[in-house]
Write an enzyme that holds these catalytic residues in place. Structure first.
Site, PDB file in Angstrom:
ATOM      1  CB  SER A  18      35.698  45.453  44.222  1.00  0.00           C
ATOM      2  OG  SER A  18      36.473  44.547  44.986  1.00  0.00           O
ATOM      3  CE  LYS A  70      53.631  31.504  35.720  1.00  0.00           C
ATOM      4  NZ  LYS A  70      52.204  31.325  36.113  1.00  0.00           N
ATOM      5  CG  MET A  95      41.628  34.633  40.442  1.00  0.00           C
ATOM      6  SD  MET A  95      41.848  34.902  42.482  1.00  0.00           S
ATOM      7  CE  MET A  95      41.612  33.228  42.931  1.00  0.00           C
ATOM      8  NE  ARG A  96      47.840  33.018  34.208  1.00  0.00           N
ATOM      9  CZ  ARG A  96      47.223  31.770  33.670  1.00  0.00           C
ATOM     10  NH1 ARG A  96      45.873  31.567  33.766  1.00  0.00           N
ATOM     11  NH2 ARG A  96      48.097  31.060  33.237  1.00  0.00           N
ATOM     12  CB  ILE A  97      51.383  31.078  40.183  1.00  0.00           C
ATOM     13  CG1 ILE A  97      50.275  30.314  41.235  1.00  0.00           C
ATOM     14  CG2 ILE A  97      52.702  31.157  40.903  1.00  0.00           C
ATOM     15  CD1 ILE A  97      50.605  28.805  41.462  1.00  0.00           C
ATOM     16  CB  ILE A  98      53.825  36.243  39.766  1.00  0.00           C
ATOM     17  CG1 ILE A  98      52.575  37.196  39.852  1.00  0.00           C
ATOM     18  CG2 ILE A  98      54.727  37.366  38.922  1.00  0.00           C
ATOM     19  CD1 ILE A  98      52.013  37.700  38.877  1.00  0.00           C
ATOM     20  CG  HIS A 114      45.709  35.502  50.750  1.00  0.00           C
ATOM     21  ND1 HIS A 114      45.286  34.811  49.605  1.00  0.00           N
ATOM     22  CD2 HIS A 114      45.465  34.759  51.585  1.00  0.00           C
ATOM     23  CE1 HIS A 114      44.789  33.526  49.972  1.00  0.00           C
ATOM     24  NE2 HIS A 114      44.768  33.662  51.274  1.00  0.00           N
TER      25      HIS A 114
END
Length: 199
Positions: A18, A70, A95-98, A114
Protein backbone atom coordinates in the site's frame (compact mmCIF):
# COMPACT_ATOMS: atom_id res chain seq x y z
CA UNK A 1 28.40 13.76 -8.66
CA UNK A 2 26.31 14.61 -11.64
CA UNK A 3 22.90 13.38 -12.62
CA UNK A 4 20.73 13.89 -15.67
CA UNK A 5 16.96 13.51 -15.45
CA UNK A 6 14.81 12.74 -12.41
CA UNK A 7 15.91 10.70 -9.41
CA UNK A 8 15.07 7.04 -10.00
CA UNK A 9 13.58 5.09 -7.10
CA UNK A 10 13.46 1.41 -6.32
CA UNK A 11 10.78 0.40 -3.82
CA UNK A 12 11.37 -2.75 -1.76
CA UNK A 13 8.25 -4.47 -0.40
CA UNK A 14 7.35 -7.84 1.13
CA UNK A 15 3.59 -7.61 1.52
CA UNK A 16 0.51 -5.74 0.36
CA UNK A 17 2.40 -2.76 -1.08
CA UNK A 18 0.00 0.00 0.00
CA UNK A 19 2.88 2.41 0.69
CA UNK A 20 4.37 1.47 -2.69
CA UNK A 21 1.10 2.41 -4.43
CA UNK A 22 0.79 5.65 -2.43
CA UNK A 23 4.30 6.59 -3.55
CA UNK A 24 3.58 5.80 -7.21
CA UNK A 25 0.46 7.99 -6.98
CA UNK A 26 2.49 10.81 -5.43
CA UNK A 27 5.00 10.59 -8.28
CA UNK A 28 2.22 10.66 -10.86
CA UNK A 29 0.65 13.69 -9.17
CA UNK A 30 4.12 15.28 -9.30
CA UNK A 31 4.28 15.82 -5.52
CA UNK A 32 7.38 13.59 -5.57
CA UNK A 33 9.92 14.64 -8.20
CA UNK A 34 11.14 11.18 -9.20
CA UNK A 35 10.48 8.08 -11.25
CA UNK A 36 9.59 4.74 -9.69
CA UNK A 37 11.96 2.63 -11.74
CA UNK A 38 11.55 -0.75 -10.04
CA UNK A 39 9.73 -2.75 -7.37
CA UNK A 40 11.89 -5.36 -5.63
CA UNK A 41 10.04 -8.06 -3.74
CA UNK A 42 11.40 -10.93 -1.62
CA UNK A 43 8.09 -12.81 -1.70
CA UNK A 44 6.99 -13.77 -5.23
CA UNK A 45 3.38 -14.22 -4.06
CA UNK A 46 3.11 -10.78 -2.42
CA UNK A 47 0.22 -8.54 -3.45
CA UNK A 48 2.68 -5.69 -4.05
CA UNK A 49 3.59 -7.41 -7.32
CA UNK A 50 -0.06 -7.35 -8.41
CA UNK A 51 -0.10 -3.61 -7.70
CA UNK A 52 3.11 -3.14 -9.70
CA UNK A 53 1.61 -4.91 -12.70
CA UNK A 54 -1.56 -2.79 -12.52
CA UNK A 55 0.50 0.40 -12.14
CA UNK A 56 2.85 -0.62 -14.99
CA UNK A 57 5.93 -0.46 -12.76
CA UNK A 58 8.71 -2.96 -13.61
CA UNK A 59 9.28 -5.51 -10.86
CA UNK A 60 11.61 -8.33 -9.86
CA UNK A 61 11.06 -10.93 -7.16
CA UNK A 62 13.24 -13.60 -5.62
CA UNK A 63 13.10 -16.08 -2.78
CA UNK A 64 16.23 -15.23 -0.76
CA UNK A 65 16.51 -18.86 0.35
CA UNK A 66 17.28 -19.82 -3.25
CA UNK A 67 20.65 -18.10 -2.88
CA UNK A 68 23.67 -19.56 -1.06
CA UNK A 69 24.17 -16.42 1.05
CA UNK A 70 22.72 -13.03 1.90
CA UNK A 71 25.55 -11.45 -0.06
CA UNK A 72 24.76 -13.40 -3.22
CA UNK A 73 21.07 -12.51 -2.91
CA UNK A 74 21.89 -8.82 -2.52
CA UNK A 75 24.36 -8.96 -5.41
CA UNK A 76 21.55 -10.24 -7.67
CA UNK A 77 19.31 -7.41 -6.45
CA UNK A 78 22.11 -4.88 -6.94
CA UNK A 79 22.58 -5.99 -10.54
CA UNK A 80 18.91 -5.20 -11.23
CA UNK A 81 19.16 -1.84 -9.43
CA UNK A 82 22.18 -0.84 -11.51
CA UNK A 83 20.51 -1.98 -14.71
CA UNK A 84 17.48 0.18 -13.84
CA UNK A 85 19.68 3.19 -13.03
CA UNK A 86 18.36 3.45 -9.47
CA UNK A 87 19.52 6.40 -7.33
CA UNK A 88 17.54 5.87 -4.13
CA UNK A 89 16.06 2.80 -2.40
CA UNK A 90 12.79 3.18 -0.51
CA UNK A 91 11.72 0.38 1.82
CA UNK A 92 7.94 -0.01 2.10
CA UNK A 93 7.03 -2.93 4.31
CA UNK A 94 10.21 -4.79 3.41
CA UNK A 95 10.70 -7.40 6.11
CA UNK A 96 14.40 -8.19 5.62
CA UNK A 97 17.44 -6.59 7.21
CA UNK A 98 19.53 -4.82 4.58
CA UNK A 99 23.07 -6.23 4.41
CA UNK A 100 26.47 -4.79 3.66
CA UNK A 101 26.31 -5.34 -0.13
CA UNK A 102 23.41 -2.90 -0.56
CA UNK A 103 24.43 -0.59 2.32
CA UNK A 104 27.84 0.00 0.73
CA UNK A 105 26.44 0.51 -2.77
CA UNK A 106 23.70 2.88 -1.56
CA UNK A 107 25.35 4.66 1.36
CA UNK A 108 22.84 7.15 2.85
CA UNK A 109 20.51 6.36 -0.05
CA UNK A 110 18.21 3.80 1.60
CA UNK A 111 15.14 5.10 3.42
CA UNK A 112 12.72 3.10 5.58
CA UNK A 113 9.35 3.78 7.14
CA UNK A 114 8.57 2.18 10.50
CA UNK A 115 5.18 2.09 12.26
CA UNK A 116 6.23 3.39 15.68
CA UNK A 117 7.96 6.36 17.27
CA UNK A 118 11.51 5.02 17.23
CA UNK A 119 13.47 4.17 19.31
CA UNK A 120 10.33 2.66 20.84
CA UNK A 121 8.97 -0.60 19.37
CA UNK A 122 11.54 -1.41 16.67
CA UNK A 123 11.38 -4.64 14.69
CA UNK A 124 8.73 -6.49 12.76
CA UNK A 125 5.70 -5.89 15.02
CA UNK A 126 5.87 -2.19 15.82
CA UNK A 127 2.10 -1.62 15.78
CA UNK A 128 1.28 -4.81 17.70
CA UNK A 129 3.99 -4.15 20.30
CA UNK A 130 2.73 -0.65 21.05
CA UNK A 131 -0.86 -1.90 21.25
CA UNK A 132 0.05 -4.82 23.53
CA UNK A 133 2.05 -2.52 25.81
CA UNK A 134 -1.02 -0.36 26.44
CA UNK A 135 0.75 2.74 25.10
CA UNK A 136 -1.41 5.86 24.75
CA UNK A 137 0.39 6.93 21.59
CA UNK A 138 2.60 5.54 18.88
CA UNK A 139 3.33 6.87 15.43
CA UNK A 140 5.37 6.68 12.26
CA UNK A 141 9.10 7.17 11.77
CA UNK A 142 10.98 7.70 8.50
CA UNK A 143 14.69 7.03 8.83
CA UNK A 144 17.85 6.25 6.92
CA UNK A 145 18.89 2.61 6.97
CA UNK A 146 22.12 1.46 8.62
CA UNK A 147 23.38 -1.95 9.69
CA UNK A 148 21.12 -2.03 12.78
CA UNK A 149 17.41 -2.78 13.11
CA UNK A 150 15.51 0.51 12.78
CA UNK A 151 18.49 2.43 14.20
CA UNK A 152 19.42 4.82 11.36
CA UNK A 153 19.21 8.61 11.40
CA UNK A 154 15.61 9.77 11.87
CA UNK A 155 14.34 12.06 9.11
CA UNK A 156 10.79 12.63 10.37
CA UNK A 157 8.23 11.39 12.90
CA UNK A 158 4.50 11.84 13.37
CA UNK A 159 2.51 10.83 16.44
CA UNK A 160 -0.65 8.72 16.34
CA UNK A 161 -2.90 8.51 19.42
CA UNK A 162 -4.03 5.09 20.62
CA UNK A 163 -7.60 5.62 21.79
CA UNK A 164 -9.21 3.41 24.46
CA UNK A 165 -11.64 1.99 21.91
CA UNK A 166 -8.99 1.28 19.26
CA UNK A 167 -8.57 -2.27 18.03
CA UNK A 168 -5.36 -3.46 16.42
CA UNK A 169 -7.16 -3.16 13.05
CA UNK A 170 -8.31 0.43 13.65
CA UNK A 171 -4.84 1.39 14.88
CA UNK A 172 -3.26 -0.14 11.77
CA UNK A 173 -5.64 1.91 9.61
CA UNK A 174 -4.66 5.13 11.41
CA UNK A 175 -0.95 4.33 11.08
CA UNK A 176 -1.24 3.53 7.36
CA UNK A 177 -3.19 6.75 6.71
CA UNK A 178 -0.34 8.76 8.25
CA UNK A 179 2.31 6.71 6.40
CA UNK A 180 0.71 7.35 3.01
CA UNK A 181 0.98 11.13 3.51
CA UNK A 182 4.23 11.41 5.49
CA UNK A 183 6.41 9.06 3.45
CA UNK A 184 6.06 10.83 0.08
CA UNK A 185 6.66 14.20 1.79
CA UNK A 186 9.87 13.05 3.45
CA UNK A 187 11.08 11.30 0.29
CA UNK A 188 10.54 14.50 -1.69
CA UNK A 189 12.57 16.48 0.87
CA UNK A 190 15.37 13.93 0.68
CA UNK A 191 15.29 13.95 -3.12
CA UNK A 192 15.84 17.73 -3.07
CA UNK A 193 18.90 17.11 -0.90
CA UNK A 194 20.21 14.49 -3.34
CA UNK A 195 19.60 16.78 -6.30
CA UNK A 196 21.76 19.45 -4.67
CA UNK A 197 24.53 16.88 -4.23
CA UNK A 198 24.20 15.84 -7.87
CA UNK A 199 24.19 19.44 -9.09
Amino acid sequence: MSKEGPIRLAVFASGSGSNFEALVEAVRKQTVDAEVALLVCDKPDAFALTRAKRLAVPSVSFYPKQFPSKGSFEKEVLDHLEEAGVDLIVLAGYMRIIGSTLLEAFDNRIINIHPSLLPFYPGKQGIQDAFDAGAIETGVTVHLVDEGIDTGEILAQEKVAIDPDDTIESLEEKIHAVEHVLYPEVIQTYIKKLQKEYA
